[in-house]
Design an enzyme around this catalytic site. Structure first.
Site, short mmCIF file in Angstrom:
data_model
loop_
_atom_site.label_atom_id
_atom_site.label_comp_id
_atom_site.label_asym_id
_atom_site.label_seq_id
_atom_site.Cartn_x
_atom_site.Cartn_y
_atom_site.Cartn_z
N HIS A 195 -125.86 -1.07 -0.32
CA HIS A 195 -125.72 -0.25 0.88
C HIS A 195 -126.68 1.19 1.43
O HIS A 195 -125.46 1.57 0.85
CB HIS A 195 -124.86 -1.16 1.54
CG HIS A 195 -124.95 -0.29 3.24
ND1 HIS A 195 -124.26 -1.54 3.74
CD2 HIS A 195 -125.64 -0.14 4.07
CE1 HIS A 195 -124.57 -1.47 5.36
NE2 HIS A 195 -125.23 -0.03 5.13
N ARG A 238 -129.86 -5.40 8.31
CA ARG A 238 -128.49 -5.48 8.86
C ARG A 238 -128.06 -6.86 8.07
O ARG A 238 -129.71 -7.93 8.09
CB ARG A 238 -127.94 -5.91 10.00
CG ARG A 238 -127.28 -4.89 11.08
CD ARG A 238 -126.50 -4.38 10.58
NE ARG A 238 -125.46 -2.93 10.95
CZ ARG A 238 -125.58 -1.72 10.65
NH1 ARG A 238 -126.76 -1.38 9.60
NH2 ARG A 238 -125.60 -0.52 11.60
#
Length: 310
Positions: free
Chosen positions: A273, A225
């Site tokens: 991502h 994250r």
């Protein structure tokens, strides 16, 4: 009476998941009604993605569980209107994808692949890397993804230390926990992999103080994250050479703004991502199994502790 299941996610996912969920629920022997629109007071289960638009769960009075299609639940765990059980997505497709990405980038650092790819200048430098047994890797976060990555690296012979907030016991992995454990884990880590959840307790796990604990030249890999890292502190450590390189797949703002310093930094690799994503085929199996369990009176899989946030 059929089980009413609301599919609440982006519209383009419906034609992907609808046949997979229908097949799985039918094979489970359930009488069900699966739809993208249902009267809120008739919904038994919600197959849910936070970006699907559903934010207020107050009208969903008979909801038995919300079954997340995402591994991360930070955007829903604190929703005070949700009082039904919340299950996060843990599926073997997502885990396998993450493990492959992490192992690939650890090997890239371990073997010095970047140097050999870019040094095509006719200079012959026969300096072989050490064996994996001599390379110290630290995995921060020992949930399903972190444990799988740590075990895969250990199977290749890497000297793997894992750290988590609470105590864990994983065969073949040196498991540490707590503040003292974090300091010890970082002080000896040549490569650090971040796979912690995004919670108030994990924000800026890597900051100026903890980055300073790492050996000079250590490399960082973050597929977990974005908020796990203090960006300014990392850039400062990269600029001084204390941190050798960082491969970052997740960020506080996504897509990463075009003017962000990470893009231009010579010692940062940005990936968009892609470390892993929910695979509909395997994710649908997890959703169907949890619905079967709910109807059979069995415990749900992968329930979120709302106090911890994961």
């Amino acid at each position: 009476m059929p089980v009413n299941i609301l599919f609440s996610a982006r519209p383009e996912l419906w034609p992907v998941y609808q046949p997979l969920l229908t097949k799985g629920l039918s094979e489970a022997g359930l009488d069900f009604n699966l739809a993208t629109e249902l009267a809120p007071d008739q919904v038994d289960y919600a197959a849910y993605a936070p970006n699907g638009g559903l934010l207020d769960f107050t009208p969903y009075s008979r909801l038995k569980a919300v079954l997340s299609l995402w591994a991360g639940v930070e955007t829903i765990a604190g929703n005070t209107t949700l009082t039904a059980p919340l299950a996060r997505m843990v599926d073997h497709g997502l885990t396998q994808g993450m493990t492959e990405w992490v192992v690939g980038h650890v090997l890239r650092y371990h073997l010095g692949m970047d140097r050999h790819i870019t040094a095509q200048d006719g200079v012959w430098i026969p300096d072989a890397p050490p064996l994996a047994t001599e390379r110290r890797v630290c995995v921060l976060g020992l949930g399903a993804l972190g444990e799988a990555a740590a075990q895969a690296l250990a199977a290749l012979g890497f000297n793997v230390t894992g750290w988590s907030r609470s105590a864990k016991d994983i065969p073949g992995i040196t498991c540490l926990h707590g503040d003292d454990g974090l300091q010890h884990a970082l002080s000896r880590a040549e490569i650090v992999v971040l796979l912690l959840p995004d919670t108030p307790a994990t924000e800026n796990t890597l900051n100026a103080d903890t980055l300073a604990l790492l050996p000079k030249g250590a490399c960082i890999i973050n597929p977990g994250r974005g908020p796990l890292i203090d960006d300014e502190a990392l850039l400062a450590a990269l600029n001084t050479g204390h941190i050798g390189h960082a491969t970052l797949d997740v960020f506080r703002v996504e897509p990463l703004p075009a003017d962000h310093p990470y893009w231009a930094h010579p010692n940062v690799t940005v990936t968009p991502h892609i470390a892993s994503e929910t695979r509909p085929t395997t994710a649908a199996q997890v959703i169907c199994e949890n619905i079967r369990r709910g109807e059979a009176g069995e415990p749900f899989l992968h329930l979120v502790d709302r106090n911890l946030g994961y």
